[in-house]
Motif scaffolding. Structure first.
Motif, mmCIF file in Angstrom:
data_model
loop_
_atom_site.group_PDB
_atom_site.id
_atom_site.type_symbol
_atom_site.label_atom_id
_atom_site.label_comp_id
_atom_site.label_asym_id
_atom_site.label_seq_id
_atom_site.Cartn_x
_atom_site.Cartn_y
_atom_site.Cartn_z
ATOM 1 N N UNK A 34 0.954 -1.137 -0.072
ATOM 2 C CA UNK A 34 0.025 -0.241 0.066
ATOM 3 C C UNK A 34 0.956 1.321 -0.044
ATOM 4 N N UNK A 35 0.854 1.930 -0.965
ATOM 5 C CA UNK A 35 1.789 3.208 -1.257
ATOM 6 C C UNK A 35 0.980 4.376 -0.925
ATOM 7 N N UNK A 36 1.722 5.433 -0.263
ATOM 8 C CA UNK A 36 0.786 6.655 0.118
ATOM 9 C C UNK A 36 1.259 7.744 -0.527
ATOM 10 N N UNK A 37 1.904 7.634 -1.611
ATOM 11 C CA UNK A 37 2.104 8.607 -2.595
ATOM 12 C C UNK A 37 2.854 8.070 -3.845
ATOM 13 N N UNK A 38 2.723 8.641 -5.044
ATOM 14 C CA UNK A 38 3.447 8.202 -6.641
ATOM 15 C C UNK A 38 4.703 8.820 -6.567
ATOM 16 N N UNK A 72 -2.644 15.353 1.219
ATOM 17 C CA UNK A 72 -2.021 16.488 1.995
ATOM 18 C C UNK A 72 -1.877 17.775 0.688
ATOM 19 N N UNK A 73 -1.829 18.891 1.385
ATOM 20 C CA UNK A 73 -1.803 20.154 0.630
ATOM 21 C C UNK A 73 -0.504 20.189 -0.037
ATOM 22 N N UNK A 74 0.519 19.920 0.548
ATOM 23 C CA UNK A 74 1.914 19.745 0.058
ATOM 24 C C UNK A 74 2.454 18.291 0.173
ATOM 25 N N UNK A 75 2.175 17.382 -0.736
ATOM 26 C CA UNK A 75 2.483 16.137 -0.544
ATOM 27 C C UNK A 75 4.315 15.947 -0.756
ATOM 28 N N UNK A 78 9.327 15.144 2.775
ATOM 29 C CA UNK A 78 10.355 16.073 3.409
ATOM 30 C C UNK A 78 9.688 16.671 4.903
ATOM 31 N N UNK A 79 8.293 16.347 4.991
ATOM 32 C CA UNK A 79 7.646 17.195 6.367
ATOM 33 C C UNK A 79 6.535 16.145 6.793
ATOM 34 N N UNK A 80 6.396 16.278 8.185
ATOM 35 C CA UNK A 80 5.526 15.416 8.704
ATOM 36 C C UNK A 80 4.231 15.304 8.188
ATOM 37 N N UNK A 81 3.476 16.336 7.449
ATOM 38 C CA UNK A 81 2.148 16.242 6.909
ATOM 39 C C UNK A 81 2.175 15.826 5.562
ATOM 40 N N UNK A 82 3.200 15.621 5.046
ATOM 41 C CA UNK A 82 3.388 15.431 3.576
ATOM 42 C C UNK A 82 2.753 14.328 3.095
ATOM 43 N N UNK A 107 5.543 10.176 9.697
ATOM 44 C CA UNK A 107 4.374 10.943 8.773
ATOM 45 C C UNK A 107 3.221 10.904 9.365
ATOM 46 N N UNK A 108 2.225 11.692 9.076
ATOM 47 C CA UNK A 108 1.167 11.587 9.783
ATOM 48 C C UNK A 108 0.491 10.500 9.681
#
Length: 385
Positions: A34-38, A72-75, A78-82, A107-108
């Motif tokens: 399960x990937x959280x970003x592409x 995330x607004x800023x995927x 590099x940061x916790x909310x990404x 990460x969140x």
């Protein structure tokens, strides 16, 4: 009877995608990632590379996977909310895994999963260590000790990572060695002819020892320290290349402009170009300082090509991969004089024992393979179940 294993990872990487494919071919293991970003399979800006990146390898072939929408607004990683993936638990639950292997917790979405998931046991695989860290913060230590109680077991990538978990109260019977690994075969396939062609293409002498920095040009990796030490060493019979990109590139370009061609800042390379570059080098240098270099997988890649490494003692893999004088050299992080001396020692060794060093590096990295890590993981899963 097959074990149904879900893996939760931030995004597809060149390090793990082939391992997932390997694991999917093993008997008695049913795997889905399960990937959280592409990132990597689609072009996205990488702030630390200072460019948009899309890798030129197929990172999705050979294993089951699905992407969890990232809101995330800023995927980014590099940061916790990404990484903000509200449907992660729902998608995991729909697949009904017997065990969930989580890659990281910083990460969140991963923190939320660790705190809220109750359907099946959680295993943690991270590579954090205590090297180069300031005195432990009592509040942070207490938070991590509490967080780690949510995981049934821990897949330790190396000795420094294992020590980190022990320092945070994780008992020995919950720690399993599942070593950090890369696609050794892909890098080992690089030939002498490809390496020689790479040297010619980038203007390096065919014989003189070549030291190569590979990675992001950022402060934590200390390419500036390497540049200073190389100049201080006055090695007129050696060469130095900086391969990568990042915010420090203009500074490196200015500093190398008067090097008589011995020091070069090279163009950014995609993944398919890396084996030839690493095979062409005589030593890969990773002089990172601070806790940010959690392992340094470029060292695995270099050694798979038969190339030794010179690393600082803040690099997570140092104790496991770099045997002084045999598979590489170590120096105290941030110490310019010590790095200068290590460069001199490495240069002398390369000139007299180049083939021996290459053979030792290539042999040592075989213990850090997909096969070794896969066997250790299957044993771990059996213990958890």
């Amino acid at each position: 009877m097959s074990t149904r294993l879900a893996i939760v990872s931030s995004h597809p990487t060149q390090y793990y995608a082939p391992w997932f494919s390997y694991l999917s071919r093993q008997e008695q293991l049913e795997l889905r990632v399960f990937y959280l970003w592409d990132f990597g399979v689609k072009a996205h800006p990488d702030p630390k590379f200072s460019r948009s990146v899309r890798w030129d390898l197929d990172l999705l072939n050979g294993y089951q996977h699905e992407f969890v929408p990232n809101r995330a607004k800023n995927p980014g990683t590099h940061h916790f909310g990404g990484l903000h993936n509200p449907t992660l638990a729902q998608q995991l639950g729909a697949w009904s895994p017997q065990i969930v292997l989580v890659f990281g917790y910083g990460w969140r979405s991963l923190l939320n999963l660790a705190l809220q998931w109750r359907q099946s046991p959680l295993i943690l695989r991270g590579d954090t260590h205590l090297l180069g860290r300031p005195r432990p913060n009592r509040v942070r230590t207490l938070v991590l000790r509490t967080l780690f109680t949510r995981f049934r077991s821990f897949a330790c990538v190396g000795s420094a990572n294992r020590a980190f978990y022990r320092a945070h109260g994780v008992p020995e019977n919950r720690l399993f060695d599942v070593p950090h690994c890369i696609d050794n075969a892909r890098f080992a396939a690089a030939t002498l002819e490809e390496a020689a062609a790479w040297r010619r293409a980038h203007g390096f002498d065919a014989v003189k020892p070549l030291f190569l920095f590979v990675g992001k040009f950022e402060q934590k990796k200390r390419p500036d320290l390497l540049l200073q030490s190389f100049k201080q060493s006055a090695l007129s019979d050696a060469q130095l290349g900086f391969l990568g990109d990042g915010e420090m590139k203009p500074r490196l370009l200015r500093a190398t402009s008067e090097s008589d061609g011995r020091i070069k800042v090279l163009p950014f390379h995609n993944q398919s170009e890396m084996p030839a570059a690493l095979r062409a080098a005589d030593c890969v240098v990773l002089p990172s300082q601070g806790s940010g270099e959690t392992w340094g997988l470029i060292v695995n890649e270099a050694m798979a090509c038969g190339t030794p490494a010179l690393v600082s003692d803040h690099v997570g893999c140092a104790a496991d991969l770099v045997i002084p004088g045999k598979t590489g050299w170590q120096f105290p992080a941030g110490n310019r004089d010590a790095l200068t001396q290590s460069l001199l020692e490495a240069n002398a060794a390369i000139r007299t024992r180049r083939d021996e060093l290459r053979a030792s590096a290539a042999a040592h990295i075989q213990a850090y393979s997909y096969e070794t890590a896969g066997t250790a993981l299957r044993k771990m899963l059996a213990e958890v179940l």
